[in-house]
Every structure is written in C-alpha cells, then in structure tokens.
Design a protein around this motif. Structure first.
Motif, mmCIF file in Angstrom:
data_model
loop_
_atom_site.group_PDB
_atom_site.id
_atom_site.type_symbol
_atom_site.label_atom_id
_atom_site.label_comp_id
_atom_site.label_asym_id
_atom_site.label_seq_id
_atom_site.Cartn_x
_atom_site.Cartn_y
_atom_site.Cartn_z
ATOM 1 N N ARG A 183 36.065 38.332 50.694
ATOM 2 C CA ARG A 183 37.046 37.306 51.055
ATOM 3 C C ARG A 183 36.583 35.903 50.680
ATOM 4 N NH1 ARG A 183 39.145 39.120 57.115
ATOM 5 N NH2 ARG A 183 40.046 41.130 56.498
ATOM 6 N N LYS A 184 35.281 35.752 50.477
ATOM 7 C CA LYS A 184 34.752 34.448 50.094
ATOM 8 C C LYS A 184 35.132 34.096 48.659
ATOM 9 C CE LYS A 184 31.886 30.866 50.519
ATOM 10 N NZ LYS A 184 32.098 29.761 51.459
ATOM 11 N N ASP A 185 35.399 35.102 47.857
ATOM 12 C CA ASP A 185 35.712 34.893 46.445
ATOM 13 C C ASP A 185 37.216 34.689 46.269
ATOM 14 O OD1 ASP A 185 35.712 34.726 43.743
ATOM 15 O OD2 ASP A 185 35.107 36.797 43.361
ATOM 16 N N THR A 186 37.611 33.462 46.000
ATOM 17 C CA THR A 186 39.026 33.137 45.773
ATOM 18 C C THR A 186 39.250 32.586 44.373
ATOM 19 O OG1 THR A 186 38.694 30.922 46.734
ATOM 20 C CG2 THR A 186 39.419 32.669 48.224
ATOM 21 N N SER A 187 38.247 32.641 43.526
ATOM 22 C CA SER A 187 38.344 32.079 42.184
ATOM 23 C C SER A 187 39.011 33.064 41.233
ATOM 24 C CB SER A 187 36.944 31.726 41.661
ATOM 25 O OG SER A 187 36.279 30.857 42.546
ATOM 26 N N ALA A 188 39.413 32.540 40.082
ATOM 27 C CA ALA A 188 40.007 33.396 39.047
ATOM 28 C C ALA A 188 39.021 34.473 38.637
ATOM 29 C CB ALA A 188 40.385 32.542 37.836
ATOM 30 N N GLY A 189 39.525 35.670 38.429
ATOM 31 C CA GLY A 189 38.675 36.789 38.047
ATOM 32 C C GLY A 189 38.109 37.557 39.222
ATOM 33 N N ARG A 190 38.544 37.239 40.445
ATOM 34 C CA ARG A 190 37.958 37.871 41.629
ATOM 35 C C ARG A 190 38.203 39.378 41.662
ATOM 36 N NH1 ARG A 190 42.231 34.760 43.061
ATOM 37 N NH2 ARG A 190 43.969 35.666 44.254
ATOM 38 N N TYR A 191 39.364 39.820 41.178
ATOM 39 C CA TYR A 191 39.645 41.252 41.202
ATOM 40 C C TYR A 191 38.761 42.012 40.216
ATOM 41 C CZ TYR A 191 43.725 39.714 43.812
ATOM 42 O OH TYR A 191 44.534 39.131 44.739
ATOM 43 N N PHE A 192 38.484 41.399 39.085
ATOM 44 C CA PHE A 192 37.577 42.051 38.140
ATOM 45 C C PHE A 192 36.171 42.114 38.707
ATOM 46 C CE2 PHE A 192 34.408 41.894 34.760
ATOM 47 C CZ PHE A 192 34.718 43.058 34.077
ATOM 48 N N ARG A 193 35.742 41.092 39.436
ATOM 49 C CA ARG A 193 34.399 41.122 40.022
ATOM 50 C C ARG A 193 34.282 42.237 41.055
ATOM 51 N NH1 ARG A 193 34.915 35.638 38.857
ATOM 52 N NH2 ARG A 193 36.021 35.147 40.778
ATOM 53 N N VAL A 194 35.351 42.458 41.809
ATOM 54 C CA VAL A 194 35.350 43.595 42.737
ATOM 55 C C VAL A 194 35.195 44.894 41.956
ATOM 56 C CG1 VAL A 194 36.724 44.936 44.374
ATOM 57 C CG2 VAL A 194 36.723 42.434 44.510
ATOM 58 N N PHE A 195 36.007 45.042 40.920
ATOM 59 C CA PHE A 195 35.964 46.256 40.097
ATOM 60 C C PHE A 195 34.578 46.457 39.484
ATOM 61 C CE2 PHE A 195 36.239 48.172 35.881
ATOM 62 C CZ PHE A 195 36.886 49.379 36.163
ATOM 63 N N ASP A 196 34.040 45.414 38.890
ATOM 64 C CA ASP A 196 32.744 45.508 38.222
ATOM 65 C C ASP A 196 31.640 45.846 39.220
ATOM 66 O OD1 ASP A 196 31.092 45.165 35.826
ATOM 67 O OD2 ASP A 196 30.293 43.412 36.857
ATOM 68 N N SER A 197 31.683 45.249 40.400
ATOM 69 C CA SER A 197 30.673 45.521 41.422
ATOM 70 C C SER A 197 30.732 46.967 41.889
ATOM 71 C CB SER A 197 30.861 44.578 42.618
ATOM 72 O OG SER A 197 30.706 43.230 42.237
ATOM 73 N N VAL A 198 31.947 47.490 42.070
ATOM 74 C CA VAL A 198 32.100 48.871 42.531
ATOM 75 C C VAL A 198 31.614 49.851 41.462
ATOM 76 C CG1 VAL A 198 33.777 50.653 43.174
ATOM 77 C CG2 VAL A 198 33.964 48.355 44.142
ATOM 78 N N VAL A 199 31.999 49.629 40.211
ATOM 79 C CA VAL A 199 31.571 50.532 39.137
ATOM 80 C C VAL A 199 30.052 50.512 38.996
ATOM 81 C CG1 VAL A 199 31.651 50.957 36.649
ATOM 82 C CG2 VAL A 199 33.743 50.380 37.878
ATOM 83 N N THR A 200 29.455 49.325 39.069
ATOM 84 C CA THR A 200 27.997 49.222 38.993
ATOM 85 C C THR A 200 27.339 49.964 40.145
ATOM 86 O OG1 THR A 200 28.134 47.064 37.886
ATOM 87 C CG2 THR A 200 26.060 47.626 38.940
ATOM 88 N N SER A 201 27.894 49.807 41.336
ATOM 89 C CA SER A 201 27.348 50.497 42.506
ATOM 90 C C SER A 201 27.473 52.006 42.370
ATOM 91 C CB SER A 201 28.064 50.027 43.781
ATOM 92 O OG SER A 201 27.834 48.654 44.020
ATOM 93 N N LEU A 202 28.607 52.458 41.844
ATOM 94 C CA LEU A 202 28.810 53.898 41.687
ATOM 95 C C LEU A 202 27.782 54.509 40.745
ATOM 96 C CD1 LEU A 202 32.701 54.172 41.489
ATOM 97 C CD2 LEU A 202 31.216 54.960 43.331
ATOM 98 N N GLN A 203 27.301 53.728 39.785
ATOM 99 C CA GLN A 203 26.305 54.254 38.855
ATOM 100 C C GLN A 203 25.009 54.584 39.580
ATOM 101 O OE1 GLN A 203 27.726 51.337 35.246
ATOM 102 N NE2 GLN A 203 25.686 52.197 35.087
#
Length: 395
Positions: A183-203
């Motif tokens: 919720r702290k991330d309100t900048s442009a690209g926030r949804y991609f950062r969520v996606f990228d973080s989850v995919v990295t974690s899944l690895q």
C-alpha cells in the motif's frame, strides 16, 4: 470476411494454431504446478512436525540499522514484546547519524532483552552490512540467530514461535518470508512491481520447497549460530558488497538441513520510503549475486517459460496474419488467447494469496510478456554498474 475450415494457407494456419494450443497447455501446466506446489506446502503446515513448547531454542534477533531512528521507534517494540520464552534483541548500529544512538540509549533501561552494539565508522574496503551482521552474531548469546532489518515490521507477536518451531533435530536453517508494504507504493508501475516481486519469490520459494534452497531474505532469516562460525561467516563472499542472504544461504543451506516458513504469522513487512527505487536497487543486486548461487535451474526454467510464451503469441499472430479474412481462424486464435489469459491469472492470484500480495487480473499475461524485457534492461544496466557490487572499490 468468410467462415471456412479450408483456406489457401490451411496447412500453415492449422500448424500454427496447433503449436499455439500445445504451448498454451504447457504454459498453463507450468503455472498451475507452481501454484499447486505452494498450496500443497501451505496445507501441509498442520501435519508438519514441529518442536514442542518446552524444546523451543533460545534465539537472538540481530537487527541491522543505519539511520533508522524512526523505524526503530515504530518497530523495535514489536520485536521486544514477542510472545516467546527465551530471546533477546541485538541492534547493530551501522554508524548512524540521525538520532539512532540516542533512541537506543533511551530504550535500553526499559528492556532487559535489548542489547546494542555498533560497526565502526572508519571501516573501509568491505561490506558494512556483512561486518555489522558479524558483529551482531558474535554479540549474540543464544543458540539461534534470526536477522532482520530496522525497517521491517513483524505482523504478529507469534513471529518468533512460528519461525523457531521449525528447528527440529537436523534443521539448521529456516528461511522466512518478507514483502514490502504494497500500500505504500502509489507510483506508476506499482502493479508490475507486485508482479515482479511475486514471480521472483516464487522462484526461490519453489526451489526451497523442492529441496534445493539457494536464497533467503535478509529481512527474515534464521540459522544456528554455530553454523555461521563453522562456515567462517561470510568469508566466501568478502569481495561482494551484498549477498548476505542469497550467496550465504546458498553456501549453508541444503535440502536436508533447511526449512521454509511462509505462515502469515511468520512473515515480515518491509517499509521503504521510496518503493520504486528500493525495488530497482534490489533487482540490480540480486541479478548480480545470482551468478554465485548454487543452482541456476530456477532461472533457466523461468527463461524457458518466457520463450514458450513468446512462441505461443507469435504462432497466434502468424496464424491470424495468414488468414485474417477467415472468421474461424480469428475466433480460434481469440479463444486460445482468452484461455491462456485465464490459465495465467488464476494460478498467479492463488500464489499472491499465499504470499500476502494483492491479486492482479488482466495485467498478468501482459506482465509475463513485459518482464523479460525489463530483466534484459536490468541485465545491461547491471553490467555497466557491476563494479559497485564489489567491496574493493571503497577506499
């Protein structure tokens, strides 16, 4: 426009649609297997063997702090008030100049389980983070050390119990999980950062579940104190400024001596003032240190998935281009496209649920296409700034 099962390029169109269908199925199976593996691991929590209350080990929580006065004021009491029988908290102050020292001095008389040490300011040509952790671990007096950072917030007073219950005989390392405050991330690209973080974690999470751990998170990582000294601490990566979580974990963790803990009570939430900047820095650092971990299989698997995804899209586009006047071809391509989207969104959101991340919808398939491009950009950027990862440049 026509509707026909036979056209001038029928052979090529059918082959392309067939390729797209096969790749759609393969990609869907890969994603669903990841989600199933994570779900199965989560469901097994109730039947997994844990330490009984009377056998829980003593633990020293080593907290790294550098100019984190505000974070310590907010989050340190949550650590000190954990519901756990035998623990202390060792805060390592890495030459802070923002009032951290005064705050810790004020807190010391009020908490018997709080200890404070520091890393000297004049130290050069080595990783200050690794030095600070080494000082904190040497200052600790318990059987297990669990290190985290001052900008991390525990989400439950059962955090220590949930992590420490895993130290059954034979277990020396427990990999905890952490995520930034979405919720702290309100900048442009926030949804991609969520996606990228989850995919990295899944690895790395998926690899740990399969018994091949190669990474942990410095915000939430526990191991037996003696193990640190048996491996001569961070001596194998002294030339690296970072790597205290992935390179070190890769050296000490095996499928036999390591456990993963992702229960909600065990997870940490990390607070960043500038989430986009923090995300980019972490991505650059981990891309560099990934070459030193014990296995490359998760990275190759993700790269192969991306290639298959691109081939799938290419086959659909080629089929439509060859037979763009045929409603049947356009309908078949559209059906496969929608099917693939659904089969990507559902397993991804299941993983988000288990990792306490916000779910995404129609952007997921687009991000699977976009992420390899972003990774390539960071790979090039990381190559041009690679010297910043080495301690030798700091005089």
């Amino acid at each position: 426009m026509i509707f026909s099962f036979e056209t001038q390029n029928i052979l090529y169109v059918y082959v392309l649609l067939g390729i797209a269908f096969v790749l759609t199925v393969v990609c869907a199976v890969v994603l669903w297997r990841r989600a199933h593996r994570l779900s199965k691991f989560d469901l097994a929590e109730a039947t997994r063997d844990y330490l009984p209350e009377e056998e829980l080990p003593g633990v020293s929580v080593v907290v790294y702090a550098h100019n984190d006065c505000e974070n310590l004021e907010r989050f340190l009491p949550l650590l000190l008030h954990q519901d756990y029988p035998d623990f202390d908290v060792v805060v390592v102050d890495d030459a802070s100049f923002d009032g951290t020292h005064d705050l810790l001095s004020d807190l010391l008389p009020h908490f018997d389980n709080l200890r404070v040490t520091f890393a000297p300011q004049e130290t050069r040509s080595l990783s200050r983070k690794k030095l600070s952790l080494t000082i904190g671990i040497k200052a600790s007096q318990k059987e297990v050390v669990l290190h985290t950072n001052a900008n991390c917030r525990v989400m439950s007073d059962q955090w220590l119990r949930t992590m420490m219950r895993n130290f059954v005989p034979g277990t020396d390392v427990v990999l905890g999980f952490s995520h930034y405050r979405y919720r702290k991330d309100t900048s442009a690209g926030r949804y991609f950062r969520v996606f990228d973080s989850v995919v990295t974690s899944l690895q790395w999470v998926g690899s740990a579940i399969k018994g091949k751990p190669y990474r942990g998170i410095s915000d939430n990582l526990a191991y037996r104190r003696q193990l640190f000294f048996d491996h001569a601490g961070f001596s194998e990566s002294l030339e690296l400024r970072y790597g205290d979580d992935d390179v070190f974990v890769s050296a000490i963790a095996t499928g036999d001596n390591t456990r993963l803990e992702i229960a909600p009570e065990s997870q940490m939430q990390t607070y960043y003032e500038n989430v986009p900047k923090a995300h980019n820095l972490l991505k650059l650092r981990r891309d560099y240190t990934s070459k030193f971990v014990c296995t490359k299989a998760p990275f190759y698997a993700q790269a192969l998935f991306s290639v298959m995804n691109y081939l799938r899209l290419g086959a659909l586009v080629a089929a439509v281009v060859l037979d763009y006047t045929n409603i049947f071809t356009i309908s078949a391509a559209t059906f496969l496209l929608i099917l693939s989207w659904v089969m990507m969104i559902l397993p991804f959101n299941r993983c988000c649920q288990l990792l306490q991340a916000p779910g995404l919808t129609f952007s997921v398939p687009l991000f699977y296409v976009w992420r390899p491009v972003v990774n390539l950009y960071f790979r090039v950027l990381g190559w041009s700034t690679r010297k910043s990862n080495l301690t030798s440049i700091y005089e």
